[in-house]
Design an enzyme around this catalytic site. Structure first.
Site, PDB file in Angstrom:
ATOM      1  N   THR A  42      37.265  40.017  44.387  1.00  0.00           N
ATOM      2  CA  THR A  42      37.615  41.420  44.153  1.00  0.00           C
ATOM      3  C   THR A  42      36.371  42.301  44.007  1.00  0.00           C
ATOM      4  O   THR A  42      35.263  41.819  43.810  1.00  0.00           O
ATOM      5  CB  THR A  42      38.477  41.556  42.888  1.00  0.00           C
ATOM      6  OG1 THR A  42      37.717  41.157  41.749  1.00  0.00           O
ATOM      7  CG2 THR A  42      39.736  40.711  42.983  1.00  0.00           C
ATOM      8  N   ASP A  43      36.628  43.599  44.075  1.00  0.00           N
ATOM      9  CA  ASP A  43      35.562  44.559  43.833  1.00  0.00           C
ATOM     10  C   ASP A  43      35.619  45.005  42.371  1.00  0.00           C
ATOM     11  O   ASP A  43      36.364  44.442  41.575  1.00  0.00           O
ATOM     12  CB  ASP A  43      35.652  45.729  44.815  1.00  0.00           C
ATOM     13  CG  ASP A  43      36.938  46.548  44.666  1.00  0.00           C
ATOM     14  OD1 ASP A  43      37.653  46.406  43.647  1.00  0.00           O
ATOM     15  OD2 ASP A  43      37.230  47.334  45.592  1.00  0.00           O
ATOM     16  N   PHE A  44      34.899  46.023  42.046  1.00  0.00           N
ATOM     17  CA  PHE A  44      34.811  46.482  40.653  1.00  0.00           C
ATOM     18  C   PHE A  44      36.154  46.944  40.082  1.00  0.00           C
ATOM     19  O   PHE A  44      36.341  46.963  38.872  1.00  0.00           O
ATOM     20  CB  PHE A  44      33.784  47.614  40.527  1.00  0.00           C
ATOM     21  CG  PHE A  44      34.190  48.861  41.268  1.00  0.00           C
ATOM     22  CD1 PHE A  44      34.885  49.868  40.626  1.00  0.00           C
ATOM     23  CD2 PHE A  44      33.892  49.008  42.617  1.00  0.00           C
ATOM     24  CE1 PHE A  44      35.265  51.006  41.310  1.00  0.00           C
ATOM     25  CE2 PHE A  44      34.274  50.147  43.306  1.00  0.00           C
ATOM     26  CZ  PHE A  44      34.963  51.146  42.652  1.00  0.00           C
ATOM     27  N   SER A  45      37.105  47.292  40.957  1.00  0.00           N
ATOM     28  CA  SER A  45      38.402  47.787  40.480  1.00  0.00           C
ATOM     29  C   SER A  45      39.465  46.694  40.357  1.00  0.00           C
ATOM     30  O   SER A  45      40.589  46.969  39.964  1.00  0.00           O
ATOM     31  CB  SER A  45      38.913  48.884  41.419  1.00  0.00           C
ATOM     32  OG  SER A  45      39.248  48.329  42.681  1.00  0.00           O
ATOM     33  N   VAL A 102      40.609  44.968  42.940  1.00  0.00           N
ATOM     34  CA  VAL A 102      41.294  44.869  44.238  1.00  0.00           C
ATOM     35  C   VAL A 102      40.457  43.973  45.146  1.00  0.00           C
ATOM     36  O   VAL A 102      39.224  43.999  45.088  1.00  0.00           O
ATOM     37  CB  VAL A 102      41.468  46.275  44.856  1.00  0.00           C
ATOM     38  CG1 VAL A 102      41.985  46.210  46.280  1.00  0.00           C
ATOM     39  CG2 VAL A 102      42.394  47.121  43.983  1.00  0.00           C
TER      40      VAL A 102
END
Length: 146
Positions: A29-32, A34
């Protein structure tokens, strides 16, 4: 030690399609939270590797023994919906067009029947870095019908 297609790690064949189930981890995932778009490329690559393993071919062994194997020539990918950490996704891979030295695979990533990503992947078969005919048995397995 490599896993075979029946040990639960490599997914399963359902007719002419290969189905691989994966869990989304934090690293995907990325920082959010997602799934990062580049992570889907890894998921799709695993699906392509496992369909070969399911029909009794192994990337590593092909290269070590004969200096041959597939490379991705072109990929069209549609990102439709996001996946998030801890989702269980399914990568489905099926041959759409098989020629002597290339093939097109249709791949989807789904979650609970909902399509998240759809891709068409054109792969070329190479021997010593040059286009070559894929093994006859591999081509037959990719062409088989239900």
């Amino acid at each position: 030690m490599t896993a075979d297609a029946t040990d639960g790690l490599g997914g399963r064949m359902e007719g002419v399609r290969h189905v691989l189930t994966l869990r989304i981890y934090y690293e995907d995932t990325d920082f959010s939270g997602v799934v990062y778009h580049g992570s889907y490329l890894r998921f799709l690559d695993r699906g392509r590797t496992e369909i070969l393993r399911a029909i009794d071919f192994d990337h590593h062994e092909l290269y070590q023994a004969r200096r041959e194997g597939f490379v991705v020539r072109r990929m069209t990918i549609d990102y439709i919906r996001p996946a998030v950490m801890d989702d269980i996704i399914t990568v489905t891979t099926a041959a759409e067009d098989v020629k002597a030295a290339s093939l097109v695979l249709r791949q989807t990533v789904t979650r609970g029947g909902e399509t998240l990503v759809a891709a068409a992947v054109q792969c070329a078969y190479l021997r010593d870095g040059r286009p070559a005919r894929m093994p006859a048995r591999m081509r037959e397995q990719m062409l088989r019908t239900e």
